[in-house]
Design an enzyme around this catalytic site. Structure first.
Site, PDB file in Angstrom:
ATOM      1  N   SER A  63       0.940  -1.095  -0.070  1.00  0.00           N
ATOM      2  CA  SER A  63       0.106  -0.069   0.099  1.00  0.00           C
ATOM      3  C   SER A  63       0.656   1.289  -0.149  1.00  0.00           C
ATOM      4  CB  SER A  63      -0.857  -0.134   1.089  1.00  0.00           C
ATOM      5  OG  SER A  63      -1.977  -1.006   0.993  1.00  0.00           O
ATOM      6  N   LYS A  66       0.282   3.297  -2.812  1.00  0.00           N
ATOM      7  CA  LYS A  66      -0.939   4.314  -3.359  1.00  0.00           C
ATOM      8  C   LYS A  66      -0.535   5.820  -3.056  1.00  0.00           C
ATOM      9  CE  LYS A  66      -3.945   0.723  -1.009  1.00  0.00           C
ATOM     10  NZ  LYS A  66      -4.641   0.243   0.239  1.00  0.00           N
ATOM     11  N   TYR A 191      -4.210  -2.467  -9.996  1.00  0.00           N
ATOM     12  CA  TYR A 191      -3.499  -2.251  -8.621  1.00  0.00           C
ATOM     13  C   TYR A 191      -2.716  -3.223  -7.903  1.00  0.00           C
ATOM     14  CZ  TYR A 191      -4.864  -2.432  -3.502  1.00  0.00           C
ATOM     15  OH  TYR A 191      -4.871  -2.545  -2.159  1.00  0.00           O
ATOM     16  N   TYR A 243      -4.500   3.497   8.163  1.00  0.00           N
ATOM     17  CA  TYR A 243      -6.217   3.107   8.096  1.00  0.00           C
ATOM     18  C   TYR A 243      -6.739   3.516   9.540  1.00  0.00           C
ATOM     19  CZ  TYR A 243      -3.533   0.584   4.728  1.00  0.00           C
ATOM     20  OH  TYR A 243      -2.836   0.196   3.561  1.00  0.00           O
ATOM     21  N   VAL A 261       1.328  -3.687   3.569  1.00  0.00           N
ATOM     22  CA  VAL A 261       1.179  -4.817   4.292  1.00  0.00           C
ATOM     23  C   VAL A 261       2.486  -5.886   4.041  1.00  0.00           C
ATOM     24  CG1 VAL A 261      -1.099  -5.157   4.793  1.00  0.00           C
ATOM     25  CG2 VAL A 261      -0.143  -6.037   2.736  1.00  0.00           C
TER      26      VAL A 261
HETATM   27  N1  GLN Z   1      -2.239  -5.474  -1.785  1.00  0.00           N
HETATM   28  C1  GLN Z   1      -2.842  -5.444  -0.626  1.00  0.00           C
HETATM   29  C2  GLN Z   1      -4.393  -5.632  -0.693  1.00  0.00           C
HETATM   30  O1  GLN Z   1      -4.980  -5.493  -1.586  1.00  0.00           O
HETATM   31  C3  GLN Z   1      -2.566  -4.314  -0.073  1.00  0.00           C
HETATM   32  C4  GLN Z   1      -2.852  -4.007   1.363  1.00  0.00           C
HETATM   33  C5  GLN Z   1      -2.022  -2.888   2.356  1.00  0.00           C
HETATM   34  O2  GLN Z   1      -0.784  -2.818   2.032  1.00  0.00           O
HETATM   35  N2  GLN Z   1      -2.673  -2.725   3.358  1.00  0.00           N
HETATM   36  O3  GLN Z   1      -4.720  -6.272   0.341  1.00  0.00           O
END
Ligand code: GLN
Length: 307
Positions: A63, A66, A191, A243, A261
């Site tokens: 993420s 992003k 994505y 988050y 993650v």
């Molecule tokens: N690719 C992971 C997902 O879609 C990204 C989530 C994350 O890093 N919080 O679940």
């Protein structure tokens, strides 16, 4: 005390915590990552780097990507992007479906999964097809990190796709509310590819320097975003970057930052540096447990927080 000895101290202090986190095993390709890994790099405006631990080890940025795709989408769409996504903290897990339905398919912010999938869709619109959208994200990251070797891991990307039921559900939900223009699978593939990009802490901390410097890369002098956009990207990182643990992170660390993650976190110290940490064991909200602690120790020891 110099930065190197501060990093060395942090690396010692976090050792007892390494056993506590849990790797992101909901992505099978990440389930076997060794959680006893740790790296931390800080990059100053003249390019000087200080590192401790496995700072050459590549990991899945997940993420953190992003931030890059949001920045790219802002460059192409400007404030029109906010017709599709908001900038409020969600207070919910990153892959939650509930709020998205209540709020008629408009994701709260670009850093929860629905928001980032929506950004991918906007980029597919702009660059006309999914493969060019991904290539532009990758090219942008290579440019800001000043490293042409950066690319994604196909095994992680396809592992995410085979188990991407929730992300596909989020994309379908947005599509049902007419807030996703392209083919659901193609958008989610873009994505997943961006999430599977691999970088190390040296590359990551280098890449985010422009956000510490009002949108201008302090090393090359190149402007990537306007002052006001850099301010806003930092604000969204502070309020939404972790988050439902974003308040907790601001409370304990006190810096704009984004987690993934894969165990990475990048934090911005305005006007001074960018810091990247890596440790794959995650806390309950899916943020690196040791990475968060390391950044907390850093701001406590140096007083370098925005508060
Ligand atoms: N690719 C992971 C997902 O879609 C990204 C989530 C994350 O890093 N919080 O679940």
């Amino acid at each position: 005390m110099g930065y190197q000895s501060i990093l060395n101290d942090i690396a010692k202090e976090i050792i007892p915590l390494l056993k506590e986190g849990k790797v992101a095993d909901y992505i099978p390709a990440l389930a076997n990552v060794d959680k006893y890994q740790f790296a931390m790099t800080l990059t100053l405006f003249d390019g000087t780097q200080f590192s401790v631990g496995l700072s050459d080890t590549l990991f899945s940025i997940q993420s953190i990507s992003k931030v890059f795709s949001f920045t790219l989408a802002l460059q192409t769409y400007g404030i029109k992007l906010y017709e599709r996504i908001g900038v409020e903290p969600s207070g919910n897990p990153f892959n939650s479906l509930v709020q998205l339905e209540y709020e008629h398919g408009k994701p709260r912010n670009p850093f929860i999964n629905a928001g980032a999938i929506n950004v991918s869709d906007a980029l597919v619109n702009h660059y006309k097809n999914p493969s060019d959208a991904y290539k532009e994200i990758e090219a942008f990251i290579r440019m800001i990190a000043d490293d042409k070797s950066i690319t994604y891991d196909e095994i992680v990307a396809s592992s995410e796709m085979t188990h991407g039921f929730r992300n596909l559900a989020l994309a379908n939900m947005m599509k049902s509310f007419n807030n996703l223009d392209n083919d659901v699978i193609e958008v989610v593939e873009v994505y997943f590819k961006q999430c599977s990009i691999e970088m190390n802490t040296k590359m990551l901390s280098r890449s985010m320097l422009f956000l510490a410097n009002h949108g201008v890369d302090p090393i090359s002098g190149q402007r990537y975003v306007t002052d006001s956009r850099a301010k806003r990207i930092n604000a969204v990182m502070l309020t939404c970057g972790h988050y439902d643990a974003s308040g907790d992170f601001a409370f304990n660390v006190g810096l704009p930052a984004k987690s993934g993650v894969g165990g990475g976190i990048v934090a911005i110290v305005p006007k001074i540096m960018s810091i990247a940490v890596f440790s794959p064991g995650l806390n309950a909200q899916g943020n690196s447990l040791v990475g968060t602690k390391a950044l907390e120790l850093f701001t406590d020891k140096t007083g370098l927080s925005i508060f």
